[in-house]
Design a protein around this motif. Sequence first.
Motif, PDB file in Angstrom:
ATOM      1  N   ALA A  79       4.946 -13.170  14.486  1.00 15.89           N
ATOM      2  CA  ALA A  79       6.058 -12.834  13.590  1.00 15.89           C
ATOM      3  C   ALA A  79       7.260 -13.611  14.103  1.00 15.89           C
ATOM      4  O   ALA A  79       7.408 -13.790  15.312  1.00 15.89           O
ATOM      5  CB  ALA A  79       6.333 -11.339  13.652  1.00 15.89           C
TER       6      ALA A  79
ATOM      7  N   LEU B 183       4.695 -13.057   9.678  1.00 15.04           N
ATOM      8  CA  LEU B 183       5.880 -12.369   9.147  1.00 15.04           C
ATOM      9  C   LEU B 183       7.109 -13.182   9.517  1.00 15.04           C
ATOM     10  O   LEU B 183       7.230 -13.651  10.652  1.00 15.04           O
ATOM     11  CB  LEU B 183       5.981 -10.970   9.775  1.00 15.04           C
TER      12      LEU B 183
ATOM     13  N   ASP C 132      11.280 -12.914   9.422  1.00 18.32           N
ATOM     14  CA  ASP C 132      12.419 -12.050   9.146  1.00 18.32           C
ATOM     15  C   ASP C 132      13.673 -12.737   9.659  1.00 18.32           C
ATOM     16  O   ASP C 132      13.599 -13.519  10.606  1.00 18.32           O
ATOM     17  CB  ASP C 132      12.233 -10.699   9.858  1.00 18.32           C
TER      18      ASP C 132
ATOM     19  N   ARG D 141       9.558  -2.954  10.187  1.00 19.21           N
ATOM     20  CA  ARG D 141       8.677  -3.818   9.426  1.00 19.21           C
ATOM     21  C   ARG D 141       7.639  -4.470  10.344  1.00 19.21           C
ATOM     22  O   ARG D 141       6.464  -4.566  10.017  1.00 19.21           O
ATOM     23  CB  ARG D 141       9.467  -4.900   8.691  1.00 19.21           C
TER      24      ARG D 141
ATOM     25  N   SER E   1       4.959  -2.127  11.145  1.00 17.86           N
ATOM     26  CA  SER E   1       4.022  -1.800  10.078  1.00 17.86           C
ATOM     27  C   SER E   1       3.239  -3.018   9.598  1.00 17.86           C
ATOM     28  O   SER E   1       2.435  -2.908   8.689  1.00 17.86           O
ATOM     29  CB  SER E   1       4.772  -1.175   8.906  1.00 17.86           C
ATOM     30  N   THR E   2       3.505  -4.163  10.206  1.00 16.23           N
ATOM     31  CA  THR E   2       2.733  -5.351   9.824  1.00 16.23           C
ATOM     32  C   THR E   2       1.523  -5.441  10.747  1.00 16.23           C
ATOM     33  O   THR E   2       1.670  -5.417  11.968  1.00 16.23           O
ATOM     34  CB  THR E   2       3.586  -6.624   9.950  1.00 16.23           C
ATOM     35  N   THR E   3       0.389  -5.564  10.153  1.00 13.00           N
ATOM     36  CA  THR E   3      -0.819  -5.578  10.992  1.00 13.00           C
ATOM     37  C   THR E   3      -1.195  -7.010  11.343  1.00 13.00           C
ATOM     38  O   THR E   3      -0.842  -7.961  10.652  1.00 13.00           O
ATOM     39  CB  THR E   3      -1.990  -4.910  10.264  1.00 13.00           C
TER      40      THR E   3
ATOM     41  N   TYR F 261       6.374   4.793   7.492  1.00  9.45           N
ATOM     42  CA  TYR F 261       7.244   3.627   7.456  1.00  9.45           C
ATOM     43  C   TYR F 261       8.541   3.953   6.721  1.00  9.45           C
ATOM     44  O   TYR F 261       9.640   3.710   7.200  1.00  9.45           O
ATOM     45  CB  TYR F 261       6.515   2.470   6.767  1.00  9.45           C
TER      46      TYR F 261
ATOM     47  N   SER G  16      10.477  -9.627   3.229  1.00  6.56           N
ATOM     48  CA  SER G  16      11.338 -10.129   4.296  1.00  6.56           C
ATOM     49  C   SER G  16      12.100 -11.378   3.903  1.00  6.56           C
ATOM     50  O   SER G  16      13.117 -11.688   4.507  1.00  6.56           O
ATOM     51  CB  SER G  16      10.506 -10.383   5.552  1.00  6.56           C
TER      52      SER G  16
END
Lengths: 367, 298, 339, 241, 274
Positions: free
Chosen positions: A152, A182, A184, A199, A202-204, B5, B264
Amino acid sequence: PGAAQDKEPINVAALYNLTSGGLSSLDAPSFNGMKLKAKMINDAGGILGGRKIEITAIDTKNDTRETATAAQRAVAIKGLVAGIGQSDSTFALAAAPLFQSAGIPFVTSGATSPDLPDMVGDQMFLVPFGDDVQAHAMAEYAYNTLGLRNVAIWTDNAMDYTTGLTRYFTERFTQLGGKVALEDVYMTTDQDFSALVSRLQSTTGVDAVFASSGPDTAGIIVKQIREAGITLPILAGDGFDTDLVLSVPGEALAKDVYFTTHAYAGIETGPAQEFRAAYQAEYNTAPENAFAALGYDAMGLVADAITRAGSTEPAAVSKALAETKAYEGVTGTVAFPEGKRVPNKPVAIIKVGGGKMNFETTVTPKG
Amino acid sequence: MTGAYLLSQIVNGLVLGAMYALIAIGFSMIYGIVRLINFAHGDIFAVGAFAALGSIAIAALPFPLAVLVVLLAGALVGLLVERAAFRPMRGAPQVTGFIASLAVAIILENLAVMTITAQPRTFAIPAWLGALVPLGSISVRVVDIAIIVLALVLTAALVGFVRFTRTGMAMRATAENYGVARLMGINIDRMIALAFAIGSALAAVAGLMWGAKYGQISPLMGTVPGLKAFVAAVIGGVGSISGAVLGGFVLGLAEVLFVGLLPSEFSAFRNAFVFAALILVLLVMPNGLIGKSTETRA
Amino acid sequence: MSAPAAFLLRFALPVGIGAALLYAATLSLDPYSLTILQFVGINVILAVSLNITNGFTGLFSLGHPAFMTIGGYVTAILTMPATRKTAMLRDLPSILAAHEWPFAASLTAGGLVAALAAVIVGIPVLRLRGHYLAVATLGLIFIVQSFAVNLPGITRGALGLAGLPPVTNVWWVYLVLVLTLLTCWRVKHSSLGRTMLAIRENELAAASLGVKVARTRVLSFALGAFFAGVAGGLWAHLVTLIAPGSFSILLGFQLIVMVVLGGTGSIAGAAIAAVVLTLSTEWLRPIEEAAGLFGASQIIVAVGVILVLIFRPSGLFGTAEPNVFGAFARRRRHAQSTP
Amino acid sequence: MLWVDDIHVRRGGTHALRGASLEVRRGEIVALIGANGAGKTTTLATISGLLRPRSGTVRFAAEPDAAPVELSAMKAEAIVAAGVSHCPEGRQIFANLSVAENLAIGAFLRRDREGIASDVADIHRLFPILKERAGVPGDRLSGGEQMMLAIGRALMSRPKLLLLDEPSLGLAPRLVEQIFDILERIRDEGVTVLLVEQNAAMALDIADRAYVLEAGSIVLQGTGRDLAEDPSVRRAYLGAA
Amino acid sequence: MQISPAPLLKVERLAKNFGGVRALNGIDFALNEGDLVGLIGPNGSGKTTAFNIVTGILKPSEGRITFGGADVTGNAPETNAALGMARTFQNIRLFNDLPVVDNVMVGLHRKRGPGFLATVLGLRAAARAEAEIRQRAMAVLDILGLSGRAAERVGGLPYGDQRKVEFARALASDPRLLLLDEPTAGMNPYETADLGATIARLHRELGITILLVEHDMKMVMGICQRLVVINQGNMLAQGTPAEIRADQRVVEAYLGHGRKGGRQRGPEDVHAVG
Ligand SMILES: Nc1ncnc2c1ncn2[C@@H]1O[C@H](COP(=O)(O)OP(=O)(O)OP(=O)(O)O)[C@@H](O)[C@H]1O
Ligand SMILES: Nc1ncnc2c1ncn2[C@@H]1O[C@H](COP(=O)(O)OP(=O)(O)OP(=O)(O)O)[C@@H](O)[C@H]1O
Ligand SMILES: [Mg+2]
Ligand SMILES: [Mg+2]
């Protein structure tokens, strides 16, 4: 010229954002490093047969217009040999073109966009390695050594430095076969990363976080990620080269953080140690971040070029700078490859843990 | 998206909102009495953080005592600023005070940069403040709970003070019309000084809590939160204390939920989104969430 | 006085003298002082135009930097050589990418786009009053900056557009300055200006007299934005670089300081305050540099601002114009009313 | 109990009072009349400390045997404490305070709860609408209702000397009568009144003594009755042909 | 009620609630072209509220307003002003920081002001329009005896003069309907009589339709042709001054019996005092 004239000071301009927030926490240490080096040179008898370095410092107030006018004032200084300063490319770009048209070298201590010399011209020099180099180094280290595949990426969108770092890291990491799971972004002034942390949580399928951050947010990012119970490795660039990475999260949380920096961090001997001691003695504080060392080296590099040129003519100094083959700086050995004014410097990789910054390895780019 | 979440994002938003609220209460307090948008408020917030750093890290005072020191430091700086910059131009147009507060902010910030540099500092807190408390499917830190509770308690206390005490009523009268307030026998200098002292003390406590939460403080840390607090106060309805708190929570939630719930790619637009949303709120409620209608009698 | 003679006295003569002085300046000043001279001019344009919005109409707008950013980027993109545009700005529509506009046209376009933005934003937002409007316009700065940062295909993101042609010079700046002053002066001393002041003083009464309040507000907002946009363009081509952070909230505040210090609504006041603030900041620099106390110059200026406000709480001139001008205007009025 | 001696006051660019002098004795209603801009409001504001005289003195003795204090050296709030209450021109109700709070704030310096409560009850008896609207913000009242509130508020400090600036402004005829009745009643209860009125006829009727102010100085004085018969007063202030 | 085919202003069943307060409870009246009508009633009876609704500052809760034959219910104030309504305010609302004459000139901008482009380009027409506006404003100030203070800042004027400036400002806009809310408040009887005479003269000479709210009965009764009396938001009476004076309900609710055993107060019986 008589003896009196020989003792004339050597004029160097410093253009740093010293007030008005923004980059001042990067630029002020850099400026301190620069002053320290000049002082040390002068105390040791100066250069060119005893001439002292005199710094004219201009505060550029985190404002590109101030930077441009400061550059104009600087180049008008009689006998100016070189300009030094800035930690972000945008600001370097506001100043350097004016040095370029005046035919005076401008050495940036902290701006790391490798495109700068191409954009400005032959008077533009970088002391740090380009962002491409350190980002590539980290990408390779992450993929090859740490075996990470999915990262990420958090990027500070408000700085050219951090956006560039992300670009180069992604470029290399995906080239190697890794994936960016990911992306961000945030702004330098942000303090609250809770939304990004949630976030991330919760991102796998994420193996690590690459935090493209400056020193101001480095410690906070580590703290907030770790406080949320996320144990993923955190990767970063030289923006993480600050004590805050250790002290803000505290010893228990500051672990499994890897960052690239200049080859002095973690080294307890030689010029690095000497620099640290001198800095501590002069300013009563340890170097705040990597920019202090870079400012120190920028001054050293210019002084070295002047010595080699044997003259304070800007053109001669500029030529000597371009021909730098092995200047032993605190942040590594500076060498400008033929026709390039971004140095080939080794990249150190540091691992944070156990309340300390531990030197892992050095990567020297193939130049 | 899981329930946990969403819940954690909401909690994040509430905590951030409580921070904004804490800063905004003092802001609103001063605005309410003096009709002054005090842009130096963010800097007094930073003063509070450093007072806390000094008393906890350097003087090693116990936490409750440190809070007291911070309150006093904030009140003192607030009084000083009021005396030096605002009292001499009492009665001038509103915007004059606004400019003066900008000048004060510039002075405080540059003094700080000159004396202690702009470097961020580590702010270590007692361990119990950082402890985790389980809350359903997620867990929250003690400091987060403390911040929310503090924001709510202070609001209740202040609203009660302003609404139901004699001094509070005198402060409201002062806010409206200095001349007539004096005709009622109210010492307006004292009321205004009091407003500054309370408002600034609150800003200072907010600084302490901010440091405790994020672990890092800097002399220029107040700029952005100060601005956000201003926005929060306005969203809630300027001059209204409960409005400031509500505005703070709304702002914090909006900020976190925008970043957290949108893909995002959009988080770069965080500030833009937040402001656009707030502008929308204002368009629907032109006097803020709790703002009194300014429809005056003709 | 015959009409041509009056014109000569009122307009041509001062402009002629001004032009001669400028010419002398270009010959005798070093590049740094010349640049400062231009920034003084740009700041006067900004302060005087912000004064239309904030001073005349009494709208508490902080949005000038947003309009400068819009105008600055538009101008910069238009003047860029076509080859660099196609190489650097990938997402630029091809009609814009293919052409390189002359400076005057680009500046005008920058101003117009800024004014258009002001109209679009203004129609809803100007329903807000006082601080509510301040927050909304503050938000505008953030929103515009966000777009500048996050549309790298058009703006090159955080790095900004560097290496712009350095086409701004004293002549351009002071030409725009004269046009700005002239426009503001005419507006203020006209029915239009009077309705703006009326709205500022008492909106309800103005509406009851048939003043189209909403339209006049938007007009004054857009007029201010137009000049801000043009000034943004001049600025960008003077610094030869424009970045998302070039025009910050801080600049917005500084401009408001100029307007208030001059006297809300006073054109000459805003202009003088802009000149004094810009120059004093510059003149105090060597002092702080010699002492190594960076930040001291800002402290001194801030203390100065406070002192001025203590002794002149309504600014240097209030809404009025200083006497030289005032006497002049009165004489004209007299001449008109006694034919 | 009040001696205004040769005061000069400037307002903005205007020399509003040019050596005005007057005297108010205990237990009197004294009327101050004059044309627009004569300086009546300025006189009251100077007495209550809102304005400072350039020169001249304002002395006040709350009790018959007390030594007079110099009001022009005191702050407005101290003057209230000394027993002077000023009901300002144009009503000046606190718009965001409720009607009840407007009354309560009038008693700001008082601590006697019962006394305050009974005074509120008295005022509610005088002006029942104030009781009906007790919870409404002050600015929601009609013009006349606000005037009642302003007078009530001024009475709440239990002044020794009450300064009233045009209390009949905007009141319906019936109410004007009522207000004047109330003034007489207040006077009979021991409050001294200095009354500025445009309704000169009524003012002179209830006034024990009166002054005529013109362009910042007193030009005439006498008993209410005398002045009401003075031809120049009748021409200028009573609208008689 | 005298019904003419099309009254200039017609107010039907007008009602207004403020939260729980019913300030107006269905009032009806009409004004013909050229009327001078007084609207009177006790304090708080809803007169100012009625003005605010007619001019568009407040929206009615119920009811209908027609002006010049067109429905103007709920119009914005600037629209109504454009249709020819002008008013003064009970709580003076002047442009405090502007000179007296500029205050009056604002009222003229709508009809006679030059456009934006003409102004900015400095066209001769703009200058001419300006001069004309200024001249007219001065003329109106002259009528009210204020031309001597034309250049003063209006905020520094004494209360009574400020009222006159408001009146002048409304008058200058050439209104078809002039709504005056207590124009003489703060004036002494002499000045009141004077202003009353001025209003009557303007009405006579210019034929402006006027609706007047005023508590000075001597003046109202002296100049109005007809009176509308409201009480607590309801219609109480309508008629000529003589009829109203004789109406026992009006006396009870509004006029009162005079102080101290019915002794009538007022300028006319100053003699009786002596
Ligand atoms: N705020 C002010 N600024 C400047 N001048 C003022 C101000 N207030 C009053 N004046 C001037 O002071 C003089 C006296 O005014 P003052 O209000 O005392 O008169 P007044 O007798 O109360 O009149 P009125 O019957 O209209 O209330 C007037 O000439 C007036 O223009
Ligand atoms: N905005 C408002 N909110 C609440 N109540 C209001 C509002 N405006 C008016 N009122 C109430 O409506 C009633 C009528 O007020 P209005 O001002 O119309 O009276 P008025 O007839 O003009 O009286 P006056 O002669 O005293 O001026 C009053 O009781 C007042 O308290
Ligand atoms: Mg008066
Ligand atoms: Mg009314």
